[in-house]
Design a protein around this motif. Structure first.
Motif, PDB file in Angstrom:
ATOM      1  N   UNK A  47       0.817  -1.222   0.000  1.00 25.00           N
ATOM      2  CA  UNK A  47       0.000   0.000   0.000  1.00 25.00           C
ATOM      3  C   UNK A  47       0.853   1.276   0.000  1.00 25.00           C
ATOM      4  N   UNK A  48       1.990   1.240   0.660  1.00 24.22           N
ATOM      5  CA  UNK A  48       2.878   2.400   0.678  1.00 24.22           C
ATOM      6  C   UNK A  48       3.438   2.684  -0.715  1.00 24.22           C
ATOM      7  N   UNK A  49       3.854   1.640  -1.407  1.00 19.62           N
ATOM      8  CA  UNK A  49       4.352   1.807  -2.780  1.00 19.62           C
ATOM      9  C   UNK A  49       3.241   2.303  -3.695  1.00 19.62           C
ATOM     10  N   UNK A  50       2.058   1.736  -3.535  1.00 18.21           N
ATOM     11  CA  UNK A  50       0.890   2.125  -4.320  1.00 18.21           C
ATOM     12  C   UNK A  50       0.578   3.609  -4.118  1.00 18.21           C
ATOM     13  N   UNK A  51       0.672   4.077  -2.865  1.00 18.15           N
ATOM     14  CA  UNK A  51       0.376   5.469  -2.549  1.00 18.15           C
ATOM     15  C   UNK A  51       1.370   6.435  -3.183  1.00 18.15           C
ATOM     16  N   UNK A  57      -6.896   3.677 -11.784  1.00 19.86           N
ATOM     17  CA  UNK A  57      -7.876   2.599 -11.858  1.00 19.86           C
ATOM     18  C   UNK A  57      -7.354   1.245 -11.405  1.00 19.86           C
ATOM     19  N   UNK A  58      -6.062   1.162 -11.100  1.00 16.65           N
ATOM     20  CA  UNK A  58      -5.486  -0.115 -10.665  1.00 16.65           C
ATOM     21  C   UNK A  58      -5.993  -0.482  -9.268  1.00 16.65           C
ATOM     22  N   UNK A  59      -6.250  -1.763  -9.092  1.00 16.58           N
ATOM     23  CA  UNK A  59      -6.636  -2.301  -7.792  1.00 16.58           C
ATOM     24  C   UNK A  59      -5.353  -2.728  -7.086  1.00 16.58           C
ATOM     25  N   UNK A  60      -5.212  -2.342  -5.833  1.00 16.26           N
ATOM     26  CA  UNK A  60      -4.013  -2.719  -5.076  1.00 16.26           C
ATOM     27  C   UNK A  60      -4.299  -3.971  -4.254  1.00 16.26           C
ATOM     28  N   UNK A  61      -3.606  -5.061  -4.595  1.00 18.57           N
ATOM     29  CA  UNK A  61      -3.645  -6.290  -3.809  1.00 18.57           C
ATOM     30  C   UNK A  61      -2.194  -6.636  -3.494  1.00 18.57           C
ATOM     31  N   UNK A  62      -1.791  -6.386  -2.278  1.00 19.51           N
ATOM     32  CA  UNK A  62      -0.408  -6.532  -1.845  1.00 19.51           C
ATOM     33  C   UNK A  62       0.008  -8.003  -1.831  1.00 19.51           C
ATOM     34  N   UNK A  63       0.969  -8.356  -2.699  1.00 20.72           N
ATOM     35  CA  UNK A  63       1.463  -9.730  -2.763  1.00 20.72           C
ATOM     36  C   UNK A  63       2.121 -10.138  -1.450  1.00 20.72           C
ATOM     37  N   UNK A  64       2.822  -9.220  -0.811  1.00 23.21           N
ATOM     38  CA  UNK A  64       3.575  -9.522   0.400  1.00 23.21           C
ATOM     39  C   UNK A  64       2.699  -9.674   1.647  1.00 23.21           C
ATOM     40  N   UNK A  65       1.444  -9.276   1.595  1.00 21.40           N
ATOM     41  CA  UNK A  65       0.598  -9.245   2.788  1.00 21.40           C
ATOM     42  C   UNK A  65       0.189 -10.626   3.291  1.00 21.40           C
TER      43      UNK A  65
END
Length: 103
Positions: A47-51, A57-65
């Motif tokens: 989420x930090x990188x996404x921010x 329009x990209x959906x953020x789904x963190x692979x590392x989470x």
């Protein structure tokens, strides 16, 4: 910001969940692919990188989470093409492989 997106788009992975494989695409092909109406764009960074900046329009789904599959199951339509990206293509590769396993 433009430089960030050039780097980001140059190292993407593209996963078509309706086919038994995924493809890594160069930036220009990725841009064309995500412009199609049946494509869902997924940013698999934190989420930090996404921010810091992401494709509109990209959906953020963190692979590392640790709950990627559960979130993908809820948020993504299996009848659409999924375009997955990250900064170095490593996480997007793993995410694309996981999406393929999920059908």
């Amino acid at each position: 910001m433009k430089k960030f997106f050039f780097i980001l788009l140059a190292v993407i992975a593209f996963a078509a969940c309706t086919t038994p494989e995924y493809k890594t695409l160069p930036m220009d092909e990725f841009e064309k692919a995500i412009a199609q109406p049946n494509v869902i764009v997924v940013d698999v960074r934190t989420p930090e990188e996404y921010a810091e900046g992401h494709i509109v329009g990209a959906i953020n789904i963190d692979w590392k989470a640790g709950h990627f599959a559960e979130q993908a199951e809820v948020l993504l339509d299996k009848d659409k093409t999924i375009a997955v990206y990250c900064i170095h293509a490593r996480r997007s590769k793993f995410a694309a492989e996981e999406l393929l396993k999920m059908g």
